[in-house]
Enzyme design. Sequence first.
Site, PDB file in Angstrom:
ATOM      1  NE  ARG A 274      63.522  35.109  52.451  1.00  0.00           N
ATOM      2  CZ  ARG A 274      63.537  35.945  51.404  1.00  0.00           C
ATOM      3  NH1 ARG A 274      64.558  35.964  50.580  1.00  0.00           N
ATOM      4  NH2 ARG A 274      62.543  36.786  51.202  1.00  0.00           N
TER       5      ARG A 274
ATOM      6  CD  GLU B 198      70.256  37.595  54.438  1.00  0.00           C
ATOM      7  OE1 GLU B 198      69.632  38.625  54.158  1.00  0.00           O
ATOM      8  OE2 GLU B 198      70.170  36.559  53.777  1.00  0.00           O
TER       9      GLU B 198
ATOM     10  CG  HIS C  30      69.556  39.183  50.647  1.00  0.00           C
ATOM     11  ND1 HIS C  30      68.747  38.655  51.631  1.00  0.00           N
ATOM     12  CD2 HIS C  30      68.819  39.152  49.515  1.00  0.00           C
ATOM     13  CE1 HIS C  30      67.577  38.322  51.100  1.00  0.00           C
ATOM     14  NE2 HIS C  30      67.605  38.622  49.819  1.00  0.00           N
TER      15      HIS C  30
ATOM     16  CG  ASP D 287      72.462  37.016  47.276  1.00  0.00           C
ATOM     17  OD1 ASP D 287      73.298  37.926  47.469  1.00  0.00           O
ATOM     18  OD2 ASP D 287      71.273  37.247  47.012  1.00  0.00           O
TER      19      ASP D 287
ATOM     20  N   GLY E 141      60.121  26.856  40.594  1.00  0.00           N
ATOM     21  CA  GLY E 141      59.204  27.995  40.396  1.00  0.00           C
ATOM     22  C   GLY E 141      59.795  28.935  39.356  1.00  0.00           C
ATOM     23  NE  ARG E 142      56.044  34.262  38.821  1.00  0.00           N
ATOM     24  CZ  ARG E 142      55.276  33.819  39.816  1.00  0.00           C
ATOM     25  NH1 ARG E 142      55.823  33.323  40.910  1.00  0.00           N
ATOM     26  NH2 ARG E 142      53.963  33.886  39.741  1.00  0.00           N
TER      27      ARG E 142
HETATM   28  C1  8YV Z   1      64.869  41.502  47.859  1.00  0.00           C
HETATM   29  C2  8YV Z   1      64.334  39.154  48.662  1.00  0.00           C
HETATM   30  O1  8YV Z   1      65.945  42.071  47.245  1.00  0.00           O
HETATM   31  O2  8YV Z   1      62.712  39.182  46.959  1.00  0.00           O
HETATM   32  C3  8YV Z   1      63.027  38.793  48.059  1.00  0.00           C
HETATM   33  O3  8YV Z   1      62.276  38.082  48.727  1.00  0.00           O
HETATM   34  O4  8YV Z   1      64.698  38.676  49.661  1.00  0.00           O
HETATM   35  C4  8YV Z   1      65.267  40.080  48.015  1.00  0.00           C
HETATM   36  O5  8YV Z   1      65.631  39.573  46.773  1.00  0.00           O
HETATM   37  C5  8YV Z   1      64.632  42.215  49.110  1.00  0.00           C
HETATM   38  O6  8YV Z   1      63.351  41.941  49.504  1.00  0.00           O
HETATM   39  C6  8YV Z   1      64.785  43.721  48.910  1.00  0.00           C
HETATM   40  O7  8YV Z   1      64.220  44.381  49.951  1.00  0.00           O
END
Ligand code: 8YV
Length: 318
Positions: free
Chosen positions: A236, A265, A283, A260, A158-159
């Site tokens: 994830r 978490e 993260h 990460d 994906g992106r």
């Molecule tokens: C965000 C994330 O930093 O984009 C996502 O889905 O899990 C993270 O990269 C997070 O949502 C910040 O609140």
Amino acid sequence: MKPEVLQLSPILIPEINTRLNELFTVRRYFEQADKPAYLQAHGANIRGVITGGHTGISRAIMEQLPKLEVVAVNGVGTDAVDLAYARDRGIRVTATIGALTEDVADLAMGLLIGVCRGLCTGDRYVRSGQWPQSPTPLAPLPLARQVSGMRIGIVGMGRVGRAVAIRAAAFGCPISYTDLQPMSDVPYTFVAELKQLAADSDALILAAAADNAQAIIDARVLQALGKGGYLINVARGKLVNEADLVAALAAGDIAGAGLDVFVDEPNVPEALFANENVVLQPHRASATLQTRTRMGEMVVASLVDSFAGKIPQGCVTG
Ligand code: 8YV
């Protein structure tokens, strides 16, 4: 009267919080000690929710928000939002699509270089004053793994996967990938089977959405990645069977990992703390000032547009 918005996770940009407070009555749920009581007190009037990608929102909370119109995810992943339930109720769910692609890809390469070149180990070695004591220190600092030219396998084109591929290509890395189907608009080698991709790769980089996939990286895949292989995860935690990963690292079945994201978490398996061949981050892939500002602006716009009856940019529920 300003619309009421329930905030499930913090936003770290002061200017964005100021703007949110100007436009809405923000109910800071994430700061409350007694969350059920807070929901009881305010749930009836809530029209919008702000949440993070990892936090999402459960059906149980949405059920207590009868006037809910929009969930603005301050992130790109919507796997922690009950999208089917939101669609049924006509609740719009938005994500900050495109805002964090480059940062996440940057961190994927950072973790790869970090773990292969032993950056954190080297940093600890210098800071602890060991360098003058043992100037050719093979024990604490074994020779590193070259990154340029590594065979890179990307899970999810994906992106983020594409942005990782562009970066890895600049390092002279041959790139393969897996996804639900081959993509005709990328020049990389498609491998249908994840285990085969792992076997063909020196580093497997996870960049897949986790809406439907769970624990796809297990002992079988890690065995295929092999003793010289590295796992990088910026997607994830739940894409990985963490117990299998801990066991594979302990047994030397893979060479190392850069992580990460984690299953539970902020709890990280303590078994990883002593491993010098693991680089850990809390993260932080999207946590730059520039990207978090852009994400915050998109969250504000999602709420404003939705309350004005417009379909917001980044709406994933149609
Ligand atoms: C965000 C994330 O930093 O984009 C996502 O889905 O899990 C993270 O990269 C997070 O949502 C910040 O609140």
